[in-house]
Design a protein around this motif. Structure first.
Motif, short mmCIF file in Angstrom:
data_model
loop_
_atom_site.label_atom_id
_atom_site.label_comp_id
_atom_site.label_asym_id
_atom_site.label_seq_id
_atom_site.Cartn_x
_atom_site.Cartn_y
_atom_site.Cartn_z
N GLN A 297 0.63 -0.99 -0.21
CA GLN A 297 0.15 -0.28 0.39
C GLN A 297 0.91 1.28 -0.12
O GLN A 297 1.69 1.33 0.55
N VAL A 298 0.10 1.90 -0.75
CA VAL A 298 1.72 2.99 -1.08
C VAL A 298 1.26 4.88 0.46
O VAL A 298 -0.21 4.30 0.52
N GLN A 299 1.94 4.69 0.58
CA GLN A 299 1.66 5.87 1.49
C GLN A 299 2.86 7.13 1.94
O GLN A 299 3.93 6.72 1.00
N LEU A 300 2.07 8.54 2.62
CA LEU A 300 3.72 9.64 2.27
C LEU A 300 3.81 9.98 3.24
O LEU A 300 3.06 9.94 4.57
N VAL A 301 5.27 10.00 3.57
CA VAL A 301 5.78 10.37 5.19
C VAL A 301 6.57 11.70 4.68
O VAL A 301 7.34 11.77 3.78
N GLU A 302 5.89 12.72 5.87
CA GLU A 302 6.52 13.76 6.09
C GLU A 302 6.82 14.14 6.66
O GLU A 302 7.58 13.38 8.17
N SER A 303 8.51 14.87 6.31
CA SER A 303 9.41 15.31 7.77
C SER A 303 9.89 16.51 7.82
O SER A 303 9.91 17.17 6.41
N GLY A 304 10.61 17.52 9.04
CA GLY A 304 11.16 18.55 8.73
C GLY A 304 10.11 19.90 8.55
O GLY A 304 10.69 21.25 9.43
N GLY A 305 9.21 18.89 9.47
CA GLY A 305 8.75 20.44 10.38
C GLY A 305 8.77 20.85 11.73
O GLY A 305 10.06 20.12 11.92
N GLY A 306 8.77 22.22 11.80
CA GLY A 306 8.97 22.71 13.26
C GLY A 306 9.40 24.13 13.43
O GLY A 306 7.83 24.60 12.86
N LEU A 307 9.46 24.68 14.96
CA LEU A 307 9.25 25.84 15.37
C LEU A 307 10.76 26.57 14.58
O LEU A 307 12.14 25.96 14.78
N VAL A 308 10.34 28.03 14.27
CA VAL A 308 11.35 28.85 13.59
C VAL A 308 11.22 29.90 13.80
O VAL A 308 9.85 30.82 13.98
N GLN A 309 11.95 30.65 13.75
CA GLN A 309 11.89 32.66 14.38
C GLN A 309 11.67 33.03 13.06
O GLN A 309 11.92 32.48 11.78
N ALA A 310 10.67 34.02 12.51
CA ALA A 310 10.23 35.18 11.43
C ALA A 310 11.72 35.25 10.40
O ALA A 310 13.36 34.91 11.11
N GLY A 311 11.64 34.83 9.68
CA GLY A 311 12.94 35.15 8.26
C GLY A 311 13.55 34.47 8.48
O GLY A 311 15.03 34.40 7.30
N GLY A 312 13.64 33.27 9.14
CA GLY A 312 14.30 31.48 8.91
C GLY A 312 14.03 30.87 7.90
O GLY A 312 12.30 32.00 7.57
N SER A 313 14.17 29.71 7.52
CA SER A 313 14.25 28.73 6.44
C SER A 313 14.10 27.17 7.56
O SER A 313 14.41 26.75 8.35
N LEU A 314 13.32 26.36 6.78
CA LEU A 314 12.71 25.07 6.63
C LEU A 314 12.72 24.32 5.50
O LEU A 314 12.39 25.54 5.18
N ARG A 315 13.14 23.61 5.64
CA ARG A 315 12.93 22.14 4.60
C ARG A 315 11.94 20.91 4.73
O ARG A 315 12.14 20.39 6.06
N LEU A 316 10.56 21.50 3.93
CA LEU A 316 9.97 19.71 4.13
C LEU A 316 10.12 18.82 3.30
O LEU A 316 10.49 19.12 1.90
N SER A 317 10.23 16.80 3.03
CA SER A 317 10.31 16.48 2.40
C SER A 317 9.34 15.98 2.64
O SER A 317 8.29 15.46 4.36
N CYS A 318 8.45 14.78 1.24
CA CYS A 318 7.50 14.12 1.66
C CYS A 318 7.98 12.93 0.54
O CYS A 318 8.31 13.04 -0.39
N ALA A 319 8.34 11.39 0.75
CA ALA A 319 8.74 10.73 0.45
C ALA A 319 7.35 9.36 -0.22
O ALA A 319 6.12 8.94 1.61
N ALA A 320 7.29 9.08 -0.83
CA ALA A 320 6.21 7.35 -0.94
C ALA A 320 6.67 6.54 -1.05
O ALA A 320 7.60 6.48 -1.70
N SER A 321 6.01 5.65 0.00
CA SER A 321 6.46 4.22 0.24
C SER A 321 6.26 3.43 -0.79
O SER A 321 4.86 3.71 -1.40
N GLY A 322 6.14 1.96 -1.00
CA GLY A 322 5.24 1.49 -0.91
C GLY A 322 5.70 1.13 -2.81
O GLY A 322 6.90 1.80 -3.51
N SER A 323 5.53 0.25 -3.53
CA SER A 323 5.61 0.14 -4.95
C SER A 323 4.58 0.94 -5.58
O SER A 323 3.51 0.98 -5.41
N ILE A 324 5.44 1.21 -6.45
CA ILE A 324 5.02 2.72 -7.27
C ILE A 324 5.54 2.39 -8.66
O ILE A 324 6.30 2.34 -8.70
N PHE A 325 4.19 2.72 -9.78
CA PHE A 325 4.66 2.76 -10.94
C PHE A 325 4.77 4.50 -11.37
O PHE A 325 6.38 4.64 -11.73
#
Length: 121
Positions: free
Chosen positions: A1-29
């Motif tokens: 079964q295909v699932q989406l797994v996110e990572s990278g959230g958090g707390l940051v001050q205004a003006g700062g940066s964050l990087r989010l990632s999302c990976a689809a797992s499972g057997s995918i064509f």
């Protein structure tokens, strides 16, 4: 079964940066379009940025010039680089995939579980 797994959230001050990632797992064509949506507190879910398998992108006006979406088709992974963050970017960010083809068949859409992004002023 295909699932989406996110990572990278958090707390940051205004003006700062964050990087989010999302990976689809499972057997995918293939996956047609992947992207990020967000739901600020007390508001409806809204589009942030999407990217299709050909690399075409679409951004919400509120994030243009600050956020960049990228995609690794071989790994069915997307990233959202968020720069110059503002308090109004605070939201739960959800990964989305459209047009998923797998050995189990065709699935129109799929959502991740969400990751919290909080920007302090």
């Amino acid at each position: 079964q295909v699932q989406l797994v996110e990572s990278g959230g958090g707390l940051v001050q205004a003006g700062g940066s964050l990087r989010l990632s999302c990976a689809a797992s499972g057997s995918i064509f293939s996956i047609n379009t992947m992207g990020w949506y967000r739901q600020p507190p007390g508001k409806q879910r809204e589009l942030v940025a999407v990217i299709n398998s050909g690399g075409s992108t679409n951004y919400a006006d509120s994030v243009k010039g600050r956020f960049t979406i990228s995609r690794d088709n071989a790994k069915y992974t997307i990233h959202l680089q968020m720069n110059s963050l503002k308090p109004e970017d605070t939201a739960v960010y959800y990964c989305n995939a459209l047009g998923i083809s797998s050995p189990l068949g065709w699935r129109q859409g799929l959502w991740g579980q969400g990751t919290q992004v909080t920007v302090s002023s």
